[in-house]
Design a protein around this motif. Structure first.
Motif, PDB file in Angstrom:
ATOM      1  N   ARG A   1      71.121 -16.784  18.332  1.00 12.36           N
ATOM      2  CA  ARG A   1      72.495 -16.329  17.916  1.00 12.36           C
ATOM      3  C   ARG A   1      72.934 -15.252  19.227  1.00 12.36           C
ATOM      4  O   ARG A   1      74.010 -15.487  19.503  1.00 12.36           O
ATOM      5  CB  ARG A   1      72.646 -15.638  16.735  1.00 12.36           C
ATOM      6  CG  ARG A   1      73.871 -15.425  16.193  1.00 12.36           C
ATOM      7  CD  ARG A   1      74.065 -15.124  14.566  1.00 12.36           C
ATOM      8  NE  ARG A   1      73.148 -14.033  14.215  1.00 12.36           N
ATOM      9  CZ  ARG A   1      71.778 -14.353  13.391  1.00 12.36           C
ATOM     10  NH1 ARG A   1      71.999 -15.590  12.792  1.00 12.36           N
ATOM     11  NH2 ARG A   1      71.104 -13.443  13.245  1.00 12.36           N
TER      12      ARG A   1
ATOM     13  N   GLU B   1      71.204 -21.556  35.183  1.00 15.14           N
ATOM     14  CA  GLU B   1      71.138 -20.698  36.227  1.00 15.14           C
ATOM     15  C   GLU B   1      70.226 -19.681  35.998  1.00 15.14           C
ATOM     16  O   GLU B   1      69.235 -19.261  37.019  1.00 15.14           O
ATOM     17  CB  GLU B   1      72.474 -20.149  36.583  1.00 15.14           C
ATOM     18  CG  GLU B   1      72.988 -19.798  37.888  1.00 15.14           C
ATOM     19  CD  GLU B   1      74.180 -19.005  37.854  1.00 15.14           C
ATOM     20  OE1 GLU B   1      75.076 -19.898  38.251  1.00 15.14           O
ATOM     21  OE2 GLU B   1      74.151 -17.866  38.016  1.00 15.14           O
ATOM     22  N   LEU B   2      70.095 -19.046  34.875  1.00 10.70           N
ATOM     23  CA  LEU B   2      69.184 -18.090  34.738  1.00 10.70           C
ATOM     24  C   LEU B   2      67.659 -18.465  34.785  1.00 10.70           C
ATOM     25  O   LEU B   2      66.654 -17.771  35.047  1.00 10.70           O
ATOM     26  CB  LEU B   2      69.375 -17.466  33.191  1.00 10.70           C
ATOM     27  CG  LEU B   2      68.617 -16.487  32.754  1.00 10.70           C
ATOM     28  CD1 LEU B   2      68.340 -15.224  33.858  1.00 10.70           C
ATOM     29  CD2 LEU B   2      69.002 -15.840  31.389  1.00 10.70           C
TER      30      LEU B   2
ATOM     31  N   ARG C   1      75.672 -16.109  21.491  1.00 11.70           N
ATOM     32  CA  ARG C   1      76.856 -15.109  22.092  1.00 11.70           C
ATOM     33  C   ARG C   1      77.186 -14.961  23.564  1.00 11.70           C
ATOM     34  O   ARG C   1      78.216 -14.586  24.091  1.00 11.70           O
ATOM     35  CB  ARG C   1      76.758 -13.922  21.224  1.00 11.70           C
ATOM     36  CG  ARG C   1      77.707 -12.786  21.107  1.00 11.70           C
ATOM     37  CD  ARG C   1      77.546 -11.811  20.112  1.00 11.70           C
ATOM     38  NE  ARG C   1      78.677 -10.675  20.520  1.00 11.70           N
ATOM     39  CZ  ARG C   1      78.342  -9.420  21.249  1.00 11.70           C
ATOM     40  NH1 ARG C   1      77.134  -9.439  21.697  1.00 11.70           N
ATOM     41  NH2 ARG C   1      79.299  -8.700  21.446  1.00 11.70           N
ATOM     42  N   ASP C   2      75.860 -14.645  24.059  1.00 15.51           N
ATOM     43  CA  ASP C   2      75.904 -14.174  25.551  1.00 15.51           C
ATOM     44  C   ASP C   2      76.355 -15.663  26.628  1.00 15.51           C
ATOM     45  O   ASP C   2      76.626 -15.251  27.693  1.00 15.51           O
ATOM     46  CB  ASP C   2      74.570 -14.100  26.344  1.00 15.51           C
ATOM     47  CG  ASP C   2      73.764 -12.789  25.545  1.00 15.51           C
ATOM     48  OD1 ASP C   2      74.981 -11.941  25.084  1.00 15.51           O
ATOM     49  OD2 ASP C   2      72.816 -12.354  25.324  1.00 15.51           O
ATOM     50  N   GLY C   3      76.778 -16.544  26.048  1.00 14.13           N
ATOM     51  CA  GLY C   3      77.026 -17.631  26.618  1.00 14.13           C
ATOM     52  C   GLY C   3      75.938 -18.482  27.487  1.00 14.13           C
ATOM     53  O   GLY C   3      76.344 -19.395  28.419  1.00 14.13           O
ATOM     54  N   LEU C   4      74.838 -18.264  27.099  1.00 15.16           N
ATOM     55  CA  LEU C   4      73.620 -18.837  27.684  1.00 15.16           C
ATOM     56  C   LEU C   4      73.170 -20.147  27.157  1.00 15.16           C
ATOM     57  O   LEU C   4      72.481 -20.955  27.742  1.00 15.16           O
ATOM     58  CB  LEU C   4      72.261 -17.683  27.709  1.00 15.16           C
ATOM     59  CG  LEU C   4      72.574 -16.550  28.302  1.00 15.16           C
ATOM     60  CD1 LEU C   4      71.287 -15.675  28.155  1.00 15.16           C
ATOM     61  CD2 LEU C   4      72.940 -16.720  29.844  1.00 15.16           C
TER      62      LEU C   4
ATOM     63  N   GLY D   1      74.856  -5.153  31.735  1.00 16.76           N
ATOM     64  CA  GLY D   1      73.763  -5.676  32.093  1.00 16.76           C
ATOM     65  C   GLY D   1      72.475  -5.345  31.132  1.00 16.76           C
ATOM     66  O   GLY D   1      71.480  -6.155  30.855  1.00 16.76           O
TER      67      GLY D   1
ATOM     68  N   HIS E   1      68.309  -8.823  25.558  1.00 20.19           N
ATOM     69  CA  HIS E   1      68.419 -10.261  25.041  1.00 20.19           C
ATOM     70  C   HIS E   1      67.498 -11.099  25.720  1.00 20.19           C
ATOM     71  O   HIS E   1      66.714 -11.964  25.165  1.00 20.19           O
ATOM     72  CB  HIS E   1      69.758 -10.936  24.977  1.00 20.19           C
ATOM     73  CG  HIS E   1      70.759 -10.032  24.342  1.00 20.19           C
ATOM     74  ND1 HIS E   1      72.142 -10.296  24.218  1.00 20.19           N
ATOM     75  CD2 HIS E   1      70.626  -9.134  23.399  1.00 20.19           C
ATOM     76  CE1 HIS E   1      72.758  -9.611  23.490  1.00 20.19           C
ATOM     77  NE2 HIS E   1      71.678  -8.738  22.885  1.00 20.19           N
ATOM     78  N   ILE E   2      67.702 -11.110  27.014  1.00 20.32           N
ATOM     79  CA  ILE E   2      66.699 -12.184  27.725  1.00 20.32           C
ATOM     80  C   ILE E   2      65.087 -11.368  27.737  1.00 20.32           C
ATOM     81  O   ILE E   2      64.256 -12.147  27.594  1.00 20.32           O
ATOM     82  CB  ILE E   2      67.112 -12.025  29.292  1.00 20.32           C
ATOM     83  CG1 ILE E   2      68.697 -12.649  29.384  1.00 20.32           C
ATOM     84  CG2 ILE E   2      66.270 -13.206  30.076  1.00 20.32           C
ATOM     85  CD1 ILE E   2      69.109 -12.214  30.872  1.00 20.32           C
TER      86      ILE E   2
ATOM     87  N   LEU F   1      75.403 -21.578  32.591  1.00 17.86           N
ATOM     88  CA  LEU F   1      74.892 -20.177  33.288  1.00 17.86           C
ATOM     89  C   LEU F   1      73.691 -20.082  32.566  1.00 17.86           C
ATOM     90  O   LEU F   1      72.758 -19.243  33.415  1.00 17.86           O
ATOM     91  CB  LEU F   1      75.776 -19.186  32.078  1.00 17.86           C
ATOM     92  CG  LEU F   1      75.967 -17.682  32.348  1.00 17.86           C
ATOM     93  CD1 LEU F   1      76.360 -17.419  33.949  1.00 17.86           C
ATOM     94  CD2 LEU F   1      76.638 -16.874  31.480  1.00 17.86           C
TER      95      LEU F   1
ATOM     96  N   THR G   1      72.564  -4.694  27.932  1.00 25.66           N
ATOM     97  CA  THR G   1      72.429  -5.462  26.826  1.00 25.66           C
ATOM     98  C   THR G   1      71.691  -7.027  27.064  1.00 25.66           C
ATOM     99  O   THR G   1      71.293  -7.258  26.336  1.00 25.66           O
ATOM    100  CB  THR G   1      74.110  -5.740  26.225  1.00 25.66           C
ATOM    101  OG1 THR G   1      74.649  -4.540  26.329  1.00 25.66           O
ATOM    102  CG2 THR G   1      74.211  -6.397  24.868  1.00 25.66           C
ATOM    103  N   VAL G   2      72.377  -7.418  28.179  1.00 19.54           N
ATOM    104  CA  VAL G   2      71.880  -8.673  28.595  1.00 19.54           C
ATOM    105  C   VAL G   2      70.383  -8.806  28.715  1.00 19.54           C
ATOM    106  O   VAL G   2      69.535  -9.682  28.381  1.00 19.54           O
ATOM    107  CB  VAL G   2      72.623  -9.262  29.679  1.00 19.54           C
ATOM    108  CG1 VAL G   2      72.022 -10.456  30.209  1.00 19.54           C
ATOM    109  CG2 VAL G   2      74.022  -9.235  29.591  1.00 19.54           C
TER     110      VAL G   2
END
Lengths: 130, 130
Positions: free
Chosen positions: B67, B97-98, B71-74, B21, B27-28, B94, B23-24
């Motif tokens: 990028r 949803e975020l 990679r995160d699938g977002l 989480g 990014h976000i 995904l 790392t995520v």
């Protein structure tokens, strides 16, 4: 502030560089900023306790983030009259209010962390380095 | 993931350096990451349209953020079969949803931006530079 047409009032349009919300977002929306706010959610903490709570944060990054959040009115800095004096930090009512939407985002990340890691693995397999 | 006691499972404890989480969040939870997701909320956009929407973002920063989010699938990257080919970006389910918890945070920032700017002014008056 997220209407697809540019808002007339630049102070409420985060896409606009002059929006004060932009500055706020850049303070909150940093990996460390979020974790500092989250660490203080359960009550005031001394500097050293916040540092110990957040794995990997340097004292310099922590001091920088705390200073920005004190300036934003999200965090209060208090010097305790002990010997030696101890500095502690606490959320202000404004900072406490922010933990509600922040928690929503952290809950989502916790819920979906495994999906995201799986997406990263798929990406890395289909984009080999070198 | 925000319990005050360290969680047993490091994958769901954002305070732990090894938590995916983390790392995520990094990014976000960046000024640009949030604005890129917000820009895509209303539908797919070409690279140049995202760049134009977000005042002040450089092409390099935008490409980097996209990028990471692909990679995160977002975010999905699609090459349109036009001449010349155009690249467009869209939220995945995904990523979509975020935007719900993200919107909660942006709404709060819009609501409180003036209080925060007032706090900054008070701070700067009581901490003169130099």
């Amino acid at each position: 502030m997220l209407a697809s047409a540019p808002a007339a009032d630049p102070t409420s349009d985060a896409f606009n560089n002059d929006c004060p919300g932009r500055t706020v977002i850049s303070h909150i929306a940093s990996r460390w900023g979020i974790l500092v706010l989250a660490a203080l959610r359960d009550g005031p903490l001394r500097f050293s306790a916040i540092r110990d709570r957040i794995d990997g944060i340097s004292e310099k990054m922590l001091a920088q983030n705390l200073r920005l959040m004190v300036r934003d009115g999200l965090v209060d800095r208090a010097v305790e009259p002990t010997a030696p004096p101890q500095v502690s930090y606490a959320l202000t009512p404004l900072g406490d209010e922010l933990t509600v939407p922040l928690q929503g985002m952290l809950d989502w990340v916790a819920l979906r962390a495994h999906d995201i890691v799986a997406a990263q693995d798929r990406y890395d397999r289909s984009h080999p380095a070198g």
